[in-house]
Motif scaffolding. Structure first.
Motif, PDB file in Angstrom:
ATOM      1  N   TRP A  52       0.860  -1.171   0.000  1.00 46.76           N
ATOM      2  CA  TRP A  52       0.000   0.000   0.000  1.00 46.76           C
ATOM      3  C   TRP A  52       0.907   1.236   0.000  1.00 46.76           C
ATOM      4  N   TYR A  53       0.304   2.400  -0.175  1.00 47.90           N
ATOM      5  CA  TYR A  53       1.056   3.650  -0.201  1.00 47.90           C
ATOM      6  C   TYR A  53       0.456   4.626   0.804  1.00 47.90           C
ATOM      7  N   ASP A  54       1.314   5.420   1.443  1.00 40.44           N
ATOM      8  CA  ASP A  54       0.789   6.445   2.339  1.00 40.44           C
ATOM      9  C   ASP A  54       0.455   7.703   1.551  1.00 40.44           C
ATOM     10  N   GLU A 107     -10.778  13.636   4.795  1.00 41.51           N
ATOM     11  CA  GLU A 107      -9.479  13.577   4.126  1.00 41.51           C
ATOM     12  C   GLU A 107      -8.687  12.322   4.511  1.00 41.51           C
ATOM     13  N   ASN A 108      -9.084  11.638   5.573  1.00 41.62           N
ATOM     14  CA  ASN A 108      -8.489  10.349   5.906  1.00 41.62           C
ATOM     15  C   ASN A 108      -9.191   9.294   5.073  1.00 41.62           C
ATOM     16  N   ARG A 109      -8.523   8.843   4.019  1.00 45.13           N
ATOM     17  CA  ARG A 109      -9.291   8.114   3.009  1.00 45.13           C
ATOM     18  C   ARG A 109      -8.450   7.088   2.257  1.00 45.13           C
ATOM     19  N   VAL A 110      -9.166   6.184   1.622  1.00 45.76           N
ATOM     20  CA  VAL A 110      -8.593   5.203   0.705  1.00 45.76           C
ATOM     21  C   VAL A 110      -8.856   5.671  -0.718  1.00 45.76           C
ATOM     22  N   THR A 111      -7.809   5.719  -1.522  1.00 47.70           N
ATOM     23  CA  THR A 111      -7.942   5.958  -2.960  1.00 47.70           C
ATOM     24  C   THR A 111      -7.112   4.894  -3.679  1.00 47.70           C
ATOM     25  N   LEU A 112      -7.195   4.878  -4.999  1.00 49.03           N
ATOM     26  CA  LEU A 112      -6.472   3.881  -5.774  1.00 49.03           C
ATOM     27  C   LEU A 112      -5.290   4.511  -6.502  1.00 49.03           C
ATOM     28  N   GLU A 113      -4.169   3.828  -6.463  1.00 52.06           N
ATOM     29  CA  GLU A 113      -3.012   4.210  -7.255  1.00 52.06           C
ATOM     30  C   GLU A 113      -3.189   3.703  -8.691  1.00 52.06           C
ATOM     31  N   SER A 114      -2.344   4.150  -9.581  1.00 54.45           N
ATOM     32  CA  SER A 114      -2.446   3.738 -10.982  1.00 54.45           C
ATOM     33  C   SER A 114      -2.246   2.241 -11.162  1.00 54.45           C
ATOM     34  N   ASP A 115      -1.528   1.607 -10.215  1.00 55.44           N
ATOM     35  CA  ASP A 115      -1.336   0.156 -10.313  1.00 55.44           C
ATOM     36  C   ASP A 115      -2.465  -0.624  -9.653  1.00 55.44           C
ATOM     37  N   SER A 148     -12.635  -3.147   0.986  1.00 52.48           N
ATOM     38  CA  SER A 148     -13.999  -2.964   0.496  1.00 52.48           C
ATOM     39  C   SER A 148     -14.110  -1.664  -0.284  1.00 52.48           C
ATOM     40  N   ALA A 149     -13.489  -0.615   0.244  1.00 45.38           N
ATOM     41  CA  ALA A 149     -13.462   0.655  -0.489  1.00 45.38           C
ATOM     42  C   ALA A 149     -12.725   0.488  -1.813  1.00 45.38           C
ATOM     43  N   ARG A 150     -11.597  -0.222  -1.775  1.00 47.32           N
ATOM     44  CA  ARG A 150     -10.849  -0.459  -3.013  1.00 47.32           C
ATOM     45  C   ARG A 150     -11.717  -1.137  -4.058  1.00 47.32           C
TER      46      ARG A 150
END
Length: 516
Positions: free
Chosen positions: A63-65, A390-398, A273-275
């Motif tokens: 994962w990434y921060d 703003e404390n959240r899960v988002t997706l990286e390009s990979d 689940s968010a992912r």
């Protein structure tokens, strides 16, 4: 034509596994999809080096921060989910946790349902997960309609002395509600042997109340329930109008497979689940599935957890240490009008756990690692983490998870720590039991500590500010539910496991009525 299941459940932990057990006797066709496999029963289950040093059972995920720095999260993908490794402290949220609470850093929001709505399911959850406890000891204890199904796990002598000292000092210690299959009055026939290798370990003898043992395995005794392991959910596809999920796309053995269900339940853990929802965007759901509110992935919470170790001159030979809790400061304390949180014991220190701990190096002239472990008294401090968009899960390009997270409520977190130090100083533990006066070791959990993850798909009555309705059904889809800790609008200051279990039973009632 492919088989169409009545219910597909993605994930087999406290939420998904419990829901499967609840639906199994109903006779409908249930498919369980689990990303991992069965956790192997092997000697390494109880080996400190394998579990705590080599991270044998931790996923290799990246994962990434928020700054884009990669890290390995402390997640475990097995049948039973995170419960395979949890400490089985099974608390109810306090009654006031369901309402709006003012904290140092702001408001903890109210839930769309009350504690009274939840209470019958807490009682069912405690019975299903064989919780041991004692009503009437905890000063913040919420009302309960039944006693615990099993008596409290007794304190071993050193912890009993600590409990007595706390009581003499005016505090109100209580027996931690815990899910272990212990029969103290008949140990030759007890599944649990009361060992040191419980909190943070998988149970080699299947005596911990985890979702595999008490939910998934019983569910699989019904012919209408199917489990597929090694199936990582990649995407949910909808009908042309975007109103219902029609397919679950998974990767299994390097190939893509598709499964269809009338009802689809996501229970992958708050981050995953968010992912999955964010990765399932379409023309009708351009920001991700069920995300018209832009709330999917937001309001991630993980508690402000601190593992604290006090060094006692008197040896602490306790084996199963996780039996004592203190909630005197849950809603406030000396010098604070705001909630501070929960104090409980954590699994007993073992010398191998200390390897690589820089904070311990300065103790080398005083104690060896073995001496430290022998003299350690171990505590877990938990302060509520507030939801922030703003404390959240988002997706990286990979396709991997970026977890943008900044801690909240740090002032009460420090006050709870200071309060614990102050308590120990006044419990007759110095000079006889602590060396020296201010020698405390504190390990604050970093972003990779995701055992108490929650939020990301909060439930509520307003589709503009929430992802799910009060039944944990997505506002925007007719047949999509989320039953892990994603639904939490707030997290309280006690372990979230029992609340996830109880909610799965509550949603199970709703789904059964719907299918009927």
């Amino acid at each position: 034509m492919a088989d169409i299941y009545d219910v597909i459940i993605i994930g087999t932990g406290a939420g998904g596994g419990t829901l499967a057990a609840d639906l199994a006797p109903f006779g409908k066709r249930v498919l369980l999809l689990e990303r991992g496999g069965w956790l192997p029963r092997e000697r390494q289950n109880w080996n400190v080096d394998d579990v705590f040093v080599a991270n044998r059972y931790v996923s290799k995920d990246t994962w990434y921060d928020k700054g884009g720095k990669p890290f390995q999260p402390g997640v475990h993908y097995y049948v039973g989910g995170a419960t395979k490794m949890y400490g089985a402290a099974l608390y109810r949220l306090r009654e006031r946790d369901f309402g709006e609470l003012r904290h140092q850093d702001g408001l903890s929001p109210a839930w769309p349902i009350s504690y009274a709505d939840f209470e019958p399911y807490y009682t069912r959850a405690e019975n299903l997960y064989q919780v041991h406890g004692a009503r009437g000891e905890d000063p913040t204890e919420p009302p309960a309609s039944a006693p615990y199904p099993f008596p409290a796990v007794s304190h071993e002598p050193r912890i009993q002395q600590l409990s007595d000292d706390l009581a003499k000092a005016g505090y109100r210690p209580f027996h931690t509600p815990c899910g272990i299959m212990l029969t103290e009055n008949n140990m030759p026939f007890s599944k649990c042997i009361r060992c040191m290798d419980c909190d943070g370990f998988p149970c080699l003898v299947h005596a911990k109340a985890d979702a595999e043992v008490l939910a998934v395995r019983p569910a699989l005794t019904f012919p209408n329930v199917t489990l597929i392991t090694g199936a990582r959910a990649l995407q949910l596809k909808t009908n042309p109008s975007g109103t219902a999920v029609t397919e679950v796309i998974v990767e299994r053995d390097g190939k893509r497979e598709s499964y269809q269900g009338q009802i689809v339940v996501v229970a992958c853990g708050a981050a995953n689940s968010a992912r999955l929802l964010l990765a399932s965007g379409s023309d009708h759901h351009p920001r991700g599935l069920a995300n018209g509110s832009d709330q999917v992935g937001r309001n991630y919470m993980a508690h402000n957890n601190q593992a604290v170790l006090a060094i006692s001159k008197e040896p602490n030979p306790t084996r199963y240490q996780k039996t004592l809790g203190i909630n005197d400061f849950y809603f406030g304390g000396p010098g604070s009008d705001f909630p501070l949180g929960n104090i409980q014991m954590v699994g007993k220190s073992q010398a191998a756990m200390f390897r690589g701990e820089n904070a311990l190096a300065k103790l080398a002239p005083i104690f060896s690692l073995n001496e430290m472990a022998t003299h350690a008294v171990d505590f877990w401090l938990c302060t509520e983490d507030l939801p922030r968009p703003e404390n959240r899960v988002t997706l990286e390009s990979d396709g991997n998870i970026r977890l943008s997270y900044t801690k909240t409520n740090q002032v009460p977190t420090k006050k709870l720590y200071d309060q614990m130090k102050s308590m120990l100083r006044h419990l007759g533990m110095h000079p006889d039991h602590l060396i020296p006066r201010n020698l405390y070791l504190k390990n604050e959990m970093d972003i990779a500590a995701v055992a108490h993850q929650a939020g990301t798909c909060r439930f509520g009555n307003d589709p503009k500010t929430s992802v799910l309705d009060a039944n944990c059904k997505a506002h925007e889809l007719d047949n999509l539910y989320v039953v892990d800790t994603s639904f939490f609008p707030s997290i309280g200051a006690v372990n979230p496991g029992l609340t996830a279990i109880a909610n799965a039973l509550r949603v199970g009632d709703h789904i059964r009525q719907r299918l009927a």
